[in-house]
Scaffold this active site. Structure first.
Site, PDB file in Angstrom:
ATOM      1  N   ASP A 131       0.760  -1.177  -0.138  1.00 28.68           N
ATOM      2  CA  ASP A 131       0.114   0.055   0.125  1.00 28.68           C
ATOM      3  C   ASP A 131       0.763   1.223  -0.067  1.00 28.68           C
ATOM      4  O   ASP A 131       2.129   1.148   0.174  1.00 28.68           O
ATOM      5  CB  ASP A 131      -0.918  -0.161   1.089  1.00 28.68           C
ATOM      6  CG  ASP A 131      -1.893   1.224   1.249  1.00 28.68           C
ATOM      7  OD1 ASP A 131      -2.646   1.546   0.678  1.00 28.68           O
ATOM      8  OD2 ASP A 131      -1.711   1.812   2.606  1.00 28.68           O
ATOM      9  N   SER A 132       0.394   2.342  -0.029  1.00 31.64           N
ATOM     10  CA  SER A 132       0.998   3.393  -0.181  1.00 31.64           C
ATOM     11  C   SER A 132       1.654   3.808   1.305  1.00 31.64           C
ATOM     12  O   SER A 132       2.592   4.724   1.489  1.00 31.64           O
ATOM     13  CB  SER A 132       0.363   4.740  -0.376  1.00 31.64           C
ATOM     14  OG  SER A 132      -0.747   4.900   0.434  1.00 31.64           O
TER      15      SER A 132
ATOM     16  N   TYR B 257      -0.618   8.236  -2.209  1.00 27.80           N
ATOM     17  CA  TYR B 257      -0.790   7.910  -3.513  1.00 27.80           C
ATOM     18  C   TYR B 257      -1.870   8.902  -4.232  1.00 27.80           C
ATOM     19  O   TYR B 257      -1.808   8.959  -5.626  1.00 27.80           O
ATOM     20  CB  TYR B 257      -0.763   6.394  -3.855  1.00 27.80           C
ATOM     21  CG  TYR B 257       0.311   5.661  -3.747  1.00 27.80           C
ATOM     22  CD1 TYR B 257       1.774   6.063  -3.464  1.00 27.80           C
ATOM     23  CD2 TYR B 257       0.456   4.304  -4.100  1.00 27.80           C
ATOM     24  CE1 TYR B 257       2.819   5.302  -3.319  1.00 27.80           C
ATOM     25  CE2 TYR B 257       1.535   3.427  -3.978  1.00 27.80           C
ATOM     26  CZ  TYR B 257       2.613   4.146  -3.721  1.00 27.80           C
ATOM     27  OH  TYR B 257       3.815   3.181  -3.551  1.00 27.80           O
ATOM     28  N   GLY B 258      -2.957   9.018  -3.275  1.00 29.72           N
ATOM     29  CA  GLY B 258      -4.009   9.386  -4.105  1.00 29.72           C
ATOM     30  C   GLY B 258      -3.892  10.905  -4.459  1.00 29.72           C
ATOM     31  O   GLY B 258      -4.725  11.093  -5.490  1.00 29.72           O
TER      32      GLY B 258
ATOM     33  N   CYS C  42      -4.120  -1.446  -1.833  1.00 30.68           N
ATOM     34  CA  CYS C  42      -4.392   0.030  -1.967  1.00 30.68           C
ATOM     35  C   CYS C  42      -5.694   0.174  -3.250  1.00 30.68           C
ATOM     36  O   CYS C  42      -5.108  -0.303  -4.400  1.00 30.68           O
ATOM     37  CB  CYS C  42      -3.004   0.574  -2.124  1.00 30.68           C
ATOM     38  SG  CYS C  42      -3.287   2.296  -2.544  1.00 30.68           S
ATOM     39  N   ASN C  43      -6.438   0.949  -2.874  1.00 30.22           N
ATOM     40  CA  ASN C  43      -7.297   1.001  -3.937  1.00 30.22           C
ATOM     41  C   ASN C  43      -6.807   1.902  -5.185  1.00 30.22           C
ATOM     42  O   ASN C  43      -7.166   1.866  -6.358  1.00 30.22           O
ATOM     43  CB  ASN C  43      -8.756   1.807  -3.392  1.00 30.22           C
ATOM     44  CG  ASN C  43      -9.763   0.825  -3.054  1.00 30.22           C
ATOM     45  OD1 ASN C  43     -10.585   0.403  -3.682  1.00 30.22           O
ATOM     46  ND2 ASN C  43      -9.685   0.399  -1.777  1.00 30.22           N
ATOM     47  N   THR C  44      -6.124   3.005  -4.397  1.00 28.67           N
ATOM     48  CA  THR C  44      -5.518   3.842  -5.913  1.00 28.67           C
ATOM     49  C   THR C  44      -4.488   3.133  -6.568  1.00 28.67           C
ATOM     50  O   THR C  44      -4.585   3.111  -7.917  1.00 28.67           O
ATOM     51  CB  THR C  44      -4.576   4.961  -4.912  1.00 28.67           C
ATOM     52  OG1 THR C  44      -5.665   5.490  -3.876  1.00 28.67           O
ATOM     53  CG2 THR C  44      -4.222   5.904  -6.103  1.00 28.67           C
TER      54      THR C  44
ATOM     55  N   GLU D 170      -4.798   8.865   9.197  1.00 27.81           N
ATOM     56  CA  GLU D 170      -3.301   8.633   9.581  1.00 27.81           C
ATOM     57  C   GLU D 170      -3.061   9.525  10.815  1.00 27.81           C
ATOM     58  O   GLU D 170      -2.097   9.028  11.543  1.00 27.81           O
ATOM     59  CB  GLU D 170      -2.562   8.887   8.377  1.00 27.81           C
ATOM     60  CG  GLU D 170      -2.759   8.095   7.231  1.00 27.81           C
ATOM     61  CD  GLU D 170      -1.642   7.268   7.007  1.00 27.81           C
ATOM     62  OE1 GLU D 170      -0.470   7.402   7.301  1.00 27.81           O
ATOM     63  OE2 GLU D 170      -1.884   6.192   6.140  1.00 27.81           O
TER      64      GLU D 170
ATOM     65  N   CYS E 133     -11.103   2.823  -0.266  1.00 23.93           N
ATOM     66  CA  CYS E 133      -9.854   3.266   0.179  1.00 23.93           C
ATOM     67  C   CYS E 133      -9.686   2.392   1.428  1.00 23.93           C
ATOM     68  O   CYS E 133     -10.432   2.098   2.308  1.00 23.93           O
ATOM     69  CB  CYS E 133     -10.004   4.549   0.606  1.00 23.93           C
ATOM     70  SG  CYS E 133      -8.227   5.218   1.179  1.00 23.93           S
ATOM     71  N   THR E 134      -8.314   1.986   1.312  1.00 25.29           N
ATOM     72  CA  THR E 134      -8.222   0.631   2.484  1.00 25.29           C
ATOM     73  C   THR E 134      -8.057   1.595   3.779  1.00 25.29           C
ATOM     74  O   THR E 134      -8.012   0.818   4.947  1.00 25.29           O
ATOM     75  CB  THR E 134      -6.971  -0.115   2.088  1.00 25.29           C
ATOM     76  OG1 THR E 134      -5.820   0.800   1.763  1.00 25.29           O
ATOM     77  CG2 THR E 134      -7.206  -1.067   1.055  1.00 25.29           C
ATOM     78  N   HIS E 135      -8.102   2.819   3.921  1.00 24.88           N
ATOM     79  CA  HIS E 135      -8.175   3.479   5.210  1.00 24.88           C
ATOM     80  C   HIS E 135      -9.518   3.376   5.838  1.00 24.88           C
ATOM     81  O   HIS E 135      -9.626   3.553   6.809  1.00 24.88           O
ATOM     82  CB  HIS E 135      -7.713   4.937   5.034  1.00 24.88           C
ATOM     83  CG  HIS E 135      -6.139   5.104   4.873  1.00 24.88           C
ATOM     84  ND1 HIS E 135      -5.460   4.774   3.885  1.00 24.88           N
ATOM     85  CD2 HIS E 135      -5.266   5.723   5.819  1.00 24.88           C
ATOM     86  CE1 HIS E 135      -4.076   5.085   4.048  1.00 24.88           C
ATOM     87  NE2 HIS E 135      -4.044   5.612   5.103  1.00 24.88           N
TER      88      HIS E 135
HETATM   89  N1  DGL Z   1      -4.838   3.491   1.053  1.00 25.11           N
HETATM   90  C1  DGL Z   1      -4.765   4.138  -0.174  1.00 25.11           C
HETATM   91  C2  DGL Z   1      -6.010   3.522  -0.979  1.00 25.11           C
HETATM   92  O1  DGL Z   1      -6.512   2.740  -0.811  1.00 25.11           O
HETATM   93  C3  DGL Z   1      -5.112   5.661   0.134  1.00 25.11           C
HETATM   94  C4  DGL Z   1      -3.938   6.347   0.753  1.00 25.11           C
HETATM   95  C5  DGL Z   1      -3.169   7.289  -0.135  1.00 25.11           C
HETATM   96  O2  DGL Z   1      -3.749   8.347  -1.037  1.00 25.11           O
HETATM   97  O3  DGL Z   1      -2.226   6.860  -0.327  1.00 25.11           O
HETATM   98  O4  DGL Z   1      -6.359   4.221  -1.913  1.00 25.11           O
END
Ligand code: DGL
Length: 272
Positions: free
Chosen positions: A15-16, A47-48, A78-80, A159, A191-193
């Site tokens: 993930d990011s 990453y977003g 990570c979805n992104t 975060e 988003c995995t957060h």
């Molecule tokens: N965890 C990332 C996702 O699932 C988002 C966080 C990021 O922007 O890096 O997209």
């Protein structure tokens, strides 16, 4: 071709940053005999807000590391990264690695529910801009409407430890009131957060809509993939490893929120 001992090779996650720990934790709880290696690219988080090209470049390098560490399956947690880099990774590492992204299991779970007609998606800017959720949902169900909203403050907010308090609830409410999400009957937390703020999102809707996130659905997809390939492990043979490309004190504390237990982060500066 897999050999009998390959089942003891680890599952790789990346993930990011630490958001993907929500996915890793769901997999480990569901499949406790698996060994895992996690890589959080904290040096490049978030990453977003990055371009698709930059994200693809980071992902290609991280996957190289996970392949070198012998991962039998790689979860793009990570979805992104799943939205913009999955196809590139599959093509580039054809024959060297197997991937599961976090978008497909979420899309399939929502698409299988035929009571849903209007599906909302909240995600980072890069995920929303990729249009991947609309495309994949409409491929499976041409009778649904998909309404996406980028919610870029949410990942950094989580975060920073802002979850389940009045500040986070106010920010979440203000996003969810956006007219773009009017009249939805389900919301995908893309988003995995976001599993960390699932309760607050459910509070906002007061049980009137269905909420999906990428934890259990991904754990089930991992199980299915390993079973089909005869790669399910029957015992733990190694320690789990959690690597980050940049390590700060704040991180060590926050990981506990994401992984639900204390973990030891190892600094792996792959970019230097
Ligand atoms: N965890 C990332 C996702 O699932 C988002 C966080 C990021 O922007 O890096 O997209």
């Amino acid at each position: 071709m897999f050999l009998p001992h390959d089942k003891y090779r680890p599952i790789g996650f990346f993930d990011s940053g630490i958001g993907g720990l929500t996915v890793a934790n769901a997999v480990v709880r569901y499949l406790p005999h698996e060994n895992i290696i996690y890589f959080g690219d904290s040096a490049h988080m978030p990453y977003g807000d990055k371009s698709a090209d930059a994200i693809r470049y980071y992902c290609l390098r991280i996957v190289k590391f996970l392949i070198q560490r012998g991962c039998k399956l790689i979860i793009i947690a990570c979805n992104t990264a799943s939205s913009v880099a999955y196809d590139v990774l599959v093509e580039f590492y054809q024959g060297d690695a197997q991937f599961i992204n976090v978008v497909d299991p979420l899309v399939q779970a929502a698409a299988h529910d035929h009571s849903l007609k209007s599906i909302g998606v909240i995600a980072t800017k890069a995920t929303v801009q990729s249009g991947v959720y609309e495309r994949k949902l409409l491929e499976l169900r041409n009778d649904v409407q998909v309404k996406s909203l980028s919610t870029p403050l949410l990942a950094p907010m989580i975060e920073e430890g802002f979850a389940n308090n009045s500040v986070s609830q106010a920010i979440i409410d203000s996003y969810l009131k956006d007219p773009k999400l009017e009249n939805i009957d389900a919301l995908l937390l893309a988003c995995t957060h976001y599993p960390l703020i699932r309760k607050e999102i459910e509070n906002f809707y007061q049980g009137k809509i269905k909420v999906f996130d990428s934890t259990d659905v991904v754990a089930h997809a991992v199980h299915k993939n390993l079973e089909q390939n005869n790669l399910l492990s029957d015992k733990r043979t190694q320690e789990h490893h959690f690597y980050v490309s940049d390590l700060t004190q704040n991180f060590e504390q926050t990981t506990k929120l994401f992984y639900k237990e204390k973990i030891h982060l190892e600094h792996l500066p792959i970019w230097s």
